[in-house]
Design an enzyme around this catalytic site. Structure first.
Site, PDB file in Angstrom:
ATOM      1  N   ASP A 415       0.804  -0.927  -0.184  1.00  0.00           N
ATOM      2  CA  ASP A 415       0.278   0.348   0.033  1.00  0.00           C
ATOM      3  C   ASP A 415       0.943   1.282   0.301  1.00  0.00           C
ATOM      4  O   ASP A 415       1.877   1.797   0.254  1.00  0.00           O
ATOM      5  CB  ASP A 415      -0.947   0.402   1.210  1.00  0.00           C
ATOM      6  CG  ASP A 415      -1.811   0.952   0.991  1.00  0.00           C
ATOM      7  OD1 ASP A 415      -2.139   1.733   0.058  1.00  0.00           O
ATOM      8  OD2 ASP A 415      -3.124   0.754   1.819  1.00  0.00           O
ATOM      9  N   GLU A 418       3.194   6.800  -2.851  1.00  0.00           N
ATOM     10  CA  GLU A 418       3.323   8.277  -2.799  1.00  0.00           C
ATOM     11  C   GLU A 418       3.247   9.433  -2.539  1.00  0.00           C
ATOM     12  O   GLU A 418       3.315  10.996  -2.765  1.00  0.00           O
ATOM     13  CB  GLU A 418       0.855   8.369  -3.647  1.00  0.00           C
ATOM     14  CG  GLU A 418       0.686   7.185  -4.156  1.00  0.00           C
ATOM     15  CD  GLU A 418      -0.422   6.144  -3.186  1.00  0.00           C
ATOM     16  OE1 GLU A 418      -0.019   5.511  -3.018  1.00  0.00           O
ATOM     17  OE2 GLU A 418      -0.178   6.486  -1.729  1.00  0.00           O
ATOM     18  N   ASP A 482      -8.964   4.048  -3.459  1.00  0.00           N
ATOM     19  CA  ASP A 482      -9.852   3.798  -2.447  1.00  0.00           C
ATOM     20  C   ASP A 482     -10.709   4.411  -2.748  1.00  0.00           C
ATOM     21  O   ASP A 482     -11.340   5.855  -3.116  1.00  0.00           O
ATOM     22  CB  ASP A 482      -9.546   5.217  -1.123  1.00  0.00           C
ATOM     23  CG  ASP A 482      -8.548   4.217  -0.316  1.00  0.00           C
ATOM     24  OD1 ASP A 482      -8.243   3.371  -0.421  1.00  0.00           O
ATOM     25  OD2 ASP A 482      -7.813   5.427   0.350  1.00  0.00           O
TER      26      ASP A 482
END
Length: 675
Positions: A415, A418, A482
């Site tokens: 995950d 960024e 998401d």
């Protein structure tokens, strides 16, 4: 970057200098170097004083690829990181006559006009596929005094642009401004987790900007008849890729940037997650696994999201003993049930983690320029970021994951990646922080993927990644981030996946029923159909569990039926994945990719081809009505719904479907589903 004020003027604070024409050219060692003055052509010696000169280098890294490098001042230091490209001897031919220089690589030629105006014409098999004319190549000074190098290619009548990564905006990129800059912004904005500086044109060329840093694209949104792209700094390097069709271009692009590897068969089955911030322990996990078995729903992978670790310590890579006192025993039980196990990780170390002091003392984190550890409180209190440019930090990080694999973990959800700082920071290898912002995900995912391949074997290697840059297709699988629990978000997720596939990535997944909020039973069932007809299929949420019995008895039936369908598809999916591996063509394909000569397919983003033989049109409405398009088959045969047996002629159709059916149409003359 927009710098124009209408068709003739420039915005206040900007200064623009365009390359005028080619003044002189040199040929050497398979490359062509051109020199172009700014402003006006040079007609007498006095014009050579007090003016800049754009150096244009033309070369070829592979057949059918022509690379152009626009250079203002070349005296600066080499900036790293840079994309690792697989270059080979392209056997170029360079010739000239009274009208032009011609640079040829494979079946692609670049004609560079002589005379008073700049004119670059790219021709594949003699047909022009891309063109850059006057007032296209230039330098732009912005109001902050930062220099940018820009280029423009013509955007022709009927021309449409696709790709640029996993983008949640309109599938056709015309009219959009796109920044290649990884952000953690969810699926409902112009931001994207996976920004790829590569696009495809239906005029049958691809454009790859060779920098991991920020690239700003204006696709008919600055000058409506041009695609403009620019980068900060002293030079811009880009490649035009020609091909017989869009698939051929993807093949060449992934030859250059890397092919997607094969993934294990078990990864195609159903993945079930604990969800994100839900409260769970071993008993919860086993109840979910047993509940799926009791309802005869085949399960392939169980995923533990972040709360397998103690809160405020993400990441410590240690099971929370309050919830999981015997992780080895629990993982053994899951393996006895025939499951693979995935656990959530990220590249961040919170200050409360026992690993923080260890990593800081050994120099394993990104630092401030004064040598102190860079930290902030977003996401985790006092969070640091692992510096993957440091080989010792990579080994340290992999060592923590190796211990988990020794315990029984099979793969990792990688995950984040960024939120990488760019100001006032330093890397172990002195990489440029601006270039590292997007590139960081490449080093992160590679470190994890390589470890899984080492421990479990190349045939078993897989991650479940959120962020990516060009070349990230070598470390699958990626999922869509998401999304919200509504039909609009389901549709934006599909648009993003199709754009992602047009950017060189072979596999893609998404959070079935949405990540945010609670899904309605209706949405849960419709998204289940879509999710289990994607390349990879995972139930995951934020605050809500996603086990099907929480959404009603019919949700259980739908999950069972479509999971069983997915398993029957595995022999077909294996063949499709082999195609992705060898050609770079994605498993989930936009209609225009499979049917490039059908104008009706150019804009479609609500259906897709799963491989070459299955058309899938998810239902995006609570009334169960789907509107879908059936292409003309080569032999004129009828497409057949694999679930109902109904046949369809070419053209548009509108039809209502119950929760056990949707348009899953088999291409005439094929048989992709076993049984």
């Amino acid at each position: 970057m927009k710098f124009l004020n209408g068709g003739w003027m420039v915005k206040d604070g900007f200064d623009v200098r365009y390359a005028a024409n080619v003044y002189e050219a040199d040929v050497s060692d398979g490359s062509l170097t051109l020199y172009s003055p700014f402003g006006s052509p040079i007609h007498h010696p006095g014009q050579t004083l007090d003016g800049g000169l754009l150096t244009i280098e033309v070369s070829s890294p592979r057949p059918d690829v022509i690379t152009t490098r626009l250079i203002n001042h070349r005296g600066g230091p080499d900036r790293r990181p840079a994309f690792i490209l697989d270059e080979c001897d392209a056997q170029v031919d360079i010739s000239e006559d009274d009208e032009a220089w011609v640079f040829t690589s494979g079946r692609l030629s670049l004609y560079i006009a002589k005379g008073e105006a700049m004119d670059f014409s790219y021709r594949y098999d003699g047909k022009e596929i891309a063109h850059s004319g006057p007032r296209a190549k230039g330098l732009v000074d912005d109001p902050d005094g930062l220099l940018h190098v820009c280029e423009q290619l013509d955007l022709g009548v009927g021309e449409k642009i696709y790709g640029l990564g996993e983008r949640f905006t309109n599938f056709v990129k015309n009219g959009q401004s796109v920044d290649i800059w990884n952000e953690d912004g969810g699926t409902g904005t112009e931001q994207a987790y996976k920004n790829i500086p590569f696009y495809l044109s239906n005029k049958r060329y691809g454009l790859f900007v060779d920098t991991p840093g920020r690239v700003e694209f204006e696709i008919g949104s600055e000058k409506v008849s041009r695609v403009q792209f620019s980068v900060p700094g002293e030079e811009l390097k880009y490649s035009v890729i020609g091909g017989a069709d869009l698939k051929a271009i993807l093949n060449t692009y992934t030859d250059l940037t890397g092919k997607p590897p094969l993934v294990p068969d078990w990864s195609y089955g159903l993945w079930l997650s604990t969800s994100f911030t839900t409260d769970y322990d071993e008993a919860t996990v086993m109840s979910f696994v047993d509940g799926m078995a009791e309802r005869n729903i085949p399960l392939s992978v169980f995923h533990f999201d972040c709360r397998w670790m103690k809160e405020l310590e993400w990441c410590n890579f240690t099971w929370d003993e309050r919830k999981f006192p015997d992780p080895e025993g629990m993982l053994a039980k899951l393996h006895e049930r025939g499951l693979k196990v995935c656990v959530w990780i990220n590249p961040y170390i919170g200050q409360k983690s026992p690993l923080f002091a260890e990593g800081a003392s050994k120099g394993y984190f990104i630092t401030n320029t004064d040598g102190s550890v860079w930290q902030w409180d977003k996401w985790q209190a006092g969070m640091a970021i692992v510096d993957f440019t440091n080989p010792e930090a990579v080994s340290w990080y992999q060592g923590k994951l190796r211990h988990l694999m020794d315990q029984g973990v099979d793969c990792f959800k990688t995950d984040f990646g960024e939120r990488i700082p760019t100001e006032g920071v330093r890397y172990h290898d002195n990489s440029d922080p601006e270039l590292m912002h997007n590139y960081y995900t490449q080093l992160y995912n590679q470190a994890v993927y390589d470890l899984v391949a080492e421990v479990r074997g190349k045939d078993e290697a897989i991650v479940f990644a959120r962020s990516a840059t060009a070349g990230g297709q070598q470390f699958p699988v990626h999922w869509g981030g998401d999304c919200s629990s509504n039909y609009a978000s389901m549709a934006e997720s599909l648009r993003a996946g199709l754009s992602f596939g047009m950017s060189g990535f072979g596999y893609w997944s998404h959070d079935i029923a949405g990540f945010e909020d609670k899904a309605s039973p209706d949405l849960y069932k419709r998204w289940t159909q879509f999710g289990l007809l994607s390349s990879h299929s995972r139930y995951h949420g934020s605050t809500e569990y996603k086990v099907p019995w929480l959404y009603g008895d019919e949700a259980v039936e739908v999950t069972r039926e479509f999971t069983e369908l997915k398993l029957r598809l595995i022999p077909y999916l294996r063949t499709v994945a082999q195609e992705a591996h060898t050609t770079g063509v994605p498993m989930m394909r936009a209609m225009v990719l499979e049917f490039p000569d059908d104008p009706s397919c150019e804009d479609i983003d609500t259906q897709y081809m799963l491989g070459g033989d299955l058309l899938v049109a998810p239902v995006f409405s609570p009334d169960g009505v789907a509107r879908f398009y059936v292409p003309q088959s080569e032999d004129g045969g009828l497409w057949r719904n694999a679930l109902t047996g109904k046949t369809y002629e070419a053209g548009w159709h509108t039809e209502a479907f119950d929760y056990h059916t949707l348009p899953v149409l088999v291409r005439p003359g094929t048989r992709p589903i076993e049984g």
